[in-house]
Design a protein around this motif. Structure first.
Motif, mmCIF file in Angstrom:
data_model
loop_
_atom_site.group_PDB
_atom_site.id
_atom_site.type_symbol
_atom_site.label_atom_id
_atom_site.label_comp_id
_atom_site.label_asym_id
_atom_site.label_seq_id
_atom_site.Cartn_x
_atom_site.Cartn_y
_atom_site.Cartn_z
ATOM 1 N N GLY A 603 -39.063 5.528 -13.514
ATOM 2 C CA GLY A 603 -38.857 6.258 -14.767
ATOM 3 C C GLY A 603 -38.107 7.564 -14.546
ATOM 4 O O GLY A 603 -37.245 7.956 -15.340
ATOM 5 N N ASP A 614 -34.657 4.294 -22.258
ATOM 6 C CA ASP A 614 -35.235 3.464 -21.197
ATOM 7 C C ASP A 614 -36.321 4.231 -20.450
ATOM 8 O O ASP A 614 -37.368 3.666 -20.096
ATOM 9 C CB ASP A 614 -34.134 3.029 -20.220
ATOM 10 C CG ASP A 614 -33.130 2.095 -20.884
ATOM 11 O OD1 ASP A 614 -33.471 1.493 -21.920
ATOM 12 O OD2 ASP A 614 -32.001 1.978 -20.354
ATOM 13 N N ALA A 615 -36.072 5.527 -20.203
ATOM 14 C CA ALA A 615 -37.070 6.333 -19.501
ATOM 15 C C ALA A 615 -38.341 6.465 -20.331
ATOM 16 O O ALA A 615 -39.458 6.408 -19.808
ATOM 17 C CB ALA A 615 -36.496 7.713 -19.174
ATOM 18 N N GLU A 616 -38.180 6.618 -21.660
ATOM 19 C CA GLU A 616 -39.338 6.721 -22.547
ATOM 20 C C GLU A 616 -40.190 5.464 -22.464
ATOM 21 O O GLU A 616 -41.425 5.532 -22.341
ATOM 22 C CB GLU A 616 -38.860 6.950 -23.981
ATOM 23 C CG GLU A 616 -40.010 7.079 -24.977
ATOM 24 C CD GLU A 616 -39.504 7.213 -26.399
ATOM 25 O OE1 GLU A 616 -40.006 8.069 -27.132
ATOM 26 O OE2 GLU A 616 -38.588 6.432 -26.766
ATOM 27 N N SER A 618 -40.360 3.436 -19.970
ATOM 28 C CA SER A 618 -40.956 3.387 -18.632
ATOM 29 C C SER A 618 -42.206 4.253 -18.566
ATOM 30 O O SER A 618 -43.251 3.826 -18.055
ATOM 31 C CB SER A 618 -39.923 3.852 -17.598
ATOM 32 O OG SER A 618 -40.481 3.804 -16.315
ATOM 33 N N PHE A 619 -42.132 5.475 -19.105
ATOM 34 C CA PHE A 619 -43.291 6.370 -19.033
ATOM 35 C C PHE A 619 -44.412 5.899 -19.963
ATOM 36 O O PHE A 619 -45.600 6.108 -19.668
ATOM 37 C CB PHE A 619 -42.865 7.807 -19.366
ATOM 38 C CG PHE A 619 -42.032 8.443 -18.295
ATOM 39 C CD1 PHE A 619 -42.516 8.587 -17.013
ATOM 40 C CD2 PHE A 619 -40.742 8.890 -18.573
ATOM 41 C CE1 PHE A 619 -41.749 9.160 -16.012
ATOM 42 C CE2 PHE A 619 -39.963 9.458 -17.582
ATOM 43 C CZ PHE A 619 -40.468 9.592 -16.291
ATOM 44 N N SER A 632 -46.402 12.024 -16.222
ATOM 45 C CA SER A 632 -45.825 11.014 -17.115
ATOM 46 C C SER A 632 -45.874 11.474 -18.560
ATOM 47 O O SER A 632 -44.942 11.233 -19.341
ATOM 48 C CB SER A 632 -46.567 9.676 -16.958
ATOM 49 O OG SER A 632 -46.367 9.133 -15.667
ATOM 50 N N CYS A 639 -38.448 12.983 -22.968
ATOM 51 C CA CYS A 639 -37.574 11.876 -23.375
ATOM 52 C C CYS A 639 -37.458 11.816 -24.893
ATOM 53 O O CYS A 639 -36.363 11.614 -25.442
ATOM 54 C CB CYS A 639 -38.112 10.552 -22.837
ATOM 55 S SG CYS A 639 -37.959 10.367 -21.046
#
Length: 660
Positions: A603, A614-616, A618-619, A632, A639
């Motif tokens: 992430g 995408d990072a949001e 993932s977290f 996180s 994000c």
């Protein structure tokens, strides 16, 4: 006669320039010193070129002189602006103004180096030996005014920055900035006067170069402003902040016995010490004891510690004080400065009234020496000190070490919920348990501040693995918290569990015995120490328990399970650093922890690539499996924010923290 006087003035200015460069590089610890040195070098080149011009006696020599003069004049104004912007801490990134402002002087100087082969700079020139001051007579070319108006552009920006800082500064700090403003305007006014006379009146008042004389004046202003008034604060401010934590009075001097800093206790004891007097001789201060002045005047570089001195102060009747001077030296043995410690020993002198009482105190000290040291040092360290008593001498040395700071979360709320006996029992049990862990890893307890423990690894015993030992000690502290909370609940000490936050940093530190032979503290002082303290507090903003700097993590090899977090700039320290969370030793890390780090790193990579959506995702997935993971949660909020309000394209990724 006039020529001789001018030559003597110019030679004095050249010598002063060289002296300022040498002294600044030797004494100053601020990174801002380089900008000042560049300015002085340009002044030196300009003055040197003018000296050659008026003494060479022929056109060939004057051509060389002009090229040397322009080496200074082309770069003087942009370098001065760079120095002012750095000194006044302009927040614009350097790359946005340094590269553009250097293009024109570089191109102009390329023209200067070849001016004797074309007419771009001068359409005509010849050496005039008949004027009162022999010099080059010129007829300006099409590019001549570039060398006049471009400095005006840079100086105007410099003056804007200086005037803004003058308005914002306190009265004591404005004086130096005003002198800088004068040093910027004087050569500019002189140069314009010279150009106007030449263009409109075809006269330069017997060939006198006003700009060169203003450069000489600027040199002397620089000398007074930088060297005597100590614009750079030669003693790092971090040292003064640390000294404020100590109840004794400390005064810091440079290697020339000039005042560079003090703690609050010293300011109370010596009312004559003021902030704006930095750089002034300590011997000129009001209420400074004559006995201590005589002692300091006899101090030499080959004496680390002088004998203790007792004295009284006229404005403190009935009080007796003792002082001790500690020489701070580099690894090569050169003197960096002096720390003067002053203690109120009135009560001690009253207690020691006879030889028998003094003998009893000495016996008590000898019997309890080992036990006292065992409170702060491991058994191995105590044995080394006992076998080599010279390690108890006063003085400080530079050493690469690791500092560890701990603090209990929400301790103020815990204190309010407990009665005095419970609070004392809690602290005694907690501090004893945690200190034992530090000592087992061969660390040294510096001091206790309420519920906080300040410790360091790497002195007095040199430890090659001091960074790893500090990190392992922190991990063990967190492991043992469950047992500690169980014990305090069962013993009815506290119904509220305690949780420890820890900050760790490695770097260069001054370590040694500070104090007197009657009372000394084996302690550490440096900016690296302050950073460790700041990292302990940074845990609150990331929901973490152990944070370490990149400098520490790099020294621990692959023995720890860590995860990289942010690049941050903490309060009071301008240099950004990368921080890491320490989770466990690699050998003892569970599969869940390893999985958490793996998912977080994925992430984090998406976040750094600015793939906010995408990072949001993932977290969010991480928090489903690890709902209590603080970092996180922090990155999930970022994000969400950055999807609507992304950072600027050239953002360097540094987060500026506003809380300690």
């Amino acid at each position: 006669m006039l020529l001789i006087i001018i030559q003597v003035l110019i030679l004095a200015s050249l010598v002063l320039s060289g002296y300022m460069i040498a002294v600044t590089l030797q004494r100053c610890r601020s990174e801002k010193r380089f900008g000042f040195v560049y300015c002085i070098v340009t002044v030196f080149l300009y003055t040197l070129g003018y000296f050659i011009e008026i003494t060479c006696g022929n056109t060939e020599g004057a051509v060389v002189a002009i090229k040397i003069m322009y080496a200074g004049s082309c770069f003087m104004s942009p370098f001065f602006f760079f120095f002012v912007a750095d000194y006044c801490e302009v927040r614009i990134p350097k790359k946005y103004y340094q590269i553009p402002l250097l293009i024109i002087p570089i191109l102009l100087y390329a023209v200067v180096l070849t001016f004797d082969r074309h007419q771009l700079l001068y359409t005509n020139y010849y050496y005039n030996p008949d004027s009162a001051i022999q010099s080059m007579t010129i007829k300006p070319g099409p590019l001549y005014l570039v060398g006049t108006f471009y400095p005006l552009f840079c100086i105007i920006f410099s003056c804007i920055v200086l005037i803004r800082s003058i308005i914002q500064q306190s009265r004591g700090r404005r004086y130096g900035l005003v002198l800088l403003l004068i040093s910027a305007l004087a050569p500019l006014v002189a140069n314009f006067t010279y150009v106007l006379l030449m263009f409109f009146f075809e006269s330069t008042l017997k060939g006198v170069n006003f700009t060169a004389f203003m450069m000489i004046l600027t040199n002397f202003i620089f000398y007074y402003n930088i060297i005597r008034s100590d614009m750079f604060d030669l003693a790092p401010k971090a040292h003064a902040i640390t000294l404020d934590l100590i109840r004794d009075a400390f005064v810091v001097l440079d290697n020339g016995m000039a005042y560079t800093g003090s703690n609050k206790r010293a300011n109370e004891l010596f009312p004559g010490i003021k902030e704006h007097q930095k750089g002034s001789s300590i011997f000129s201060f009001k209420n400074w004891p004559l006995e201590l002045s005589d002692k300091l005047k006899n101090a030499t570089d080959d004496v680390d510690v002088d004998k203790e001195l007792e004295f009284t102060l006229t404005h403190k009747p009935g009080k007796i004080y003792s002082s001790w001077q500690n020489r701070i030296k580099s690894e090569s043995g050169a003197t960096l400065g002096w720390i003067i410690m002053v203690q109120d020993i009135t009560e001690t002198k009253t207690l020691i009234l006879n030889i028998e009482e003094a003998h009893q105190k000495l016996q008590y000290f000898n019997e309890n020496l080992r036990r006292a040291f065992n409170t702060y040092l491991s058994e191995e360290v105590v044995e080394e000190i006992v076998s080599d008593p010279s390690k108890l001498q006063l003085g400080g040395i530079n050493r690469h070490m690791t500092a560890l700071f701990t603090d209990i979360r929400k301790f103020a709320s815990i204190s309010e919920a407990l009665n005095p006996k419970q609070l004392v029992d809690l602290l005694n049990y907690y501090l004893s348990t945690m200190s034992d862990i530090i000592l087992e890893q061969k660390g040294t307890i510096d001091k206790y501040q309420g519920d906080a423990i300040i410790s360091f690894f790497g002195a007095p015993l040199e430890l090659k693995d001091h960074a790893l030992r500090a990190c392992v000690a922190a991990i063990i502290m967190k492991r043992i918290e469950k047992k500690v909370n169980k014990d305090i609940r069962e013993k009815n000490i506290s119904p509220i569990p305690i949780y420890t936050r820890i900050g760790i940093n490695s770097g260069e530190m001054i370590v040694g015995n500070m104090g007197t032979q009657k009372k000394m503290n084996y302690t550490i002082i440096s900016n690296a120490v302050n950073l460790a303290a700041r990292l302990e507090g940074v845990n609150k903003q990331y929901g973490t328990w152990i944070l370490a700097s990149e400098a520490t993590i790099q020294e621990t090899g692959d023995h720890l399970l860590t995860r990289q977090l942010d690049r941050i700039r903490v309060v009071g320290i301008q240099e950004p650093i990368r921080i890491y969370e320490i989770l466990e030793t690699m050998d003892d890390a569970s599969e869940d922890l390893r999985k958490l780090v793996q998912l977080f790193n994925e992430g984090f990579s998406l976040f750094e690539a600015r793939k906010w959506k995408d990072a949001e995702s993932s977290f969010k997935e991480i928090l489903k499996q690890f709902p209590n993971d603080g970092p996180s949660r922090v990155y999930l909020k970022r994000c969400t924010k950055f999807q609507d309000n992304p950072p600027v394209a050239d953002w360097d990724g540094v987060f500026n923290l506003t809380e300690k």
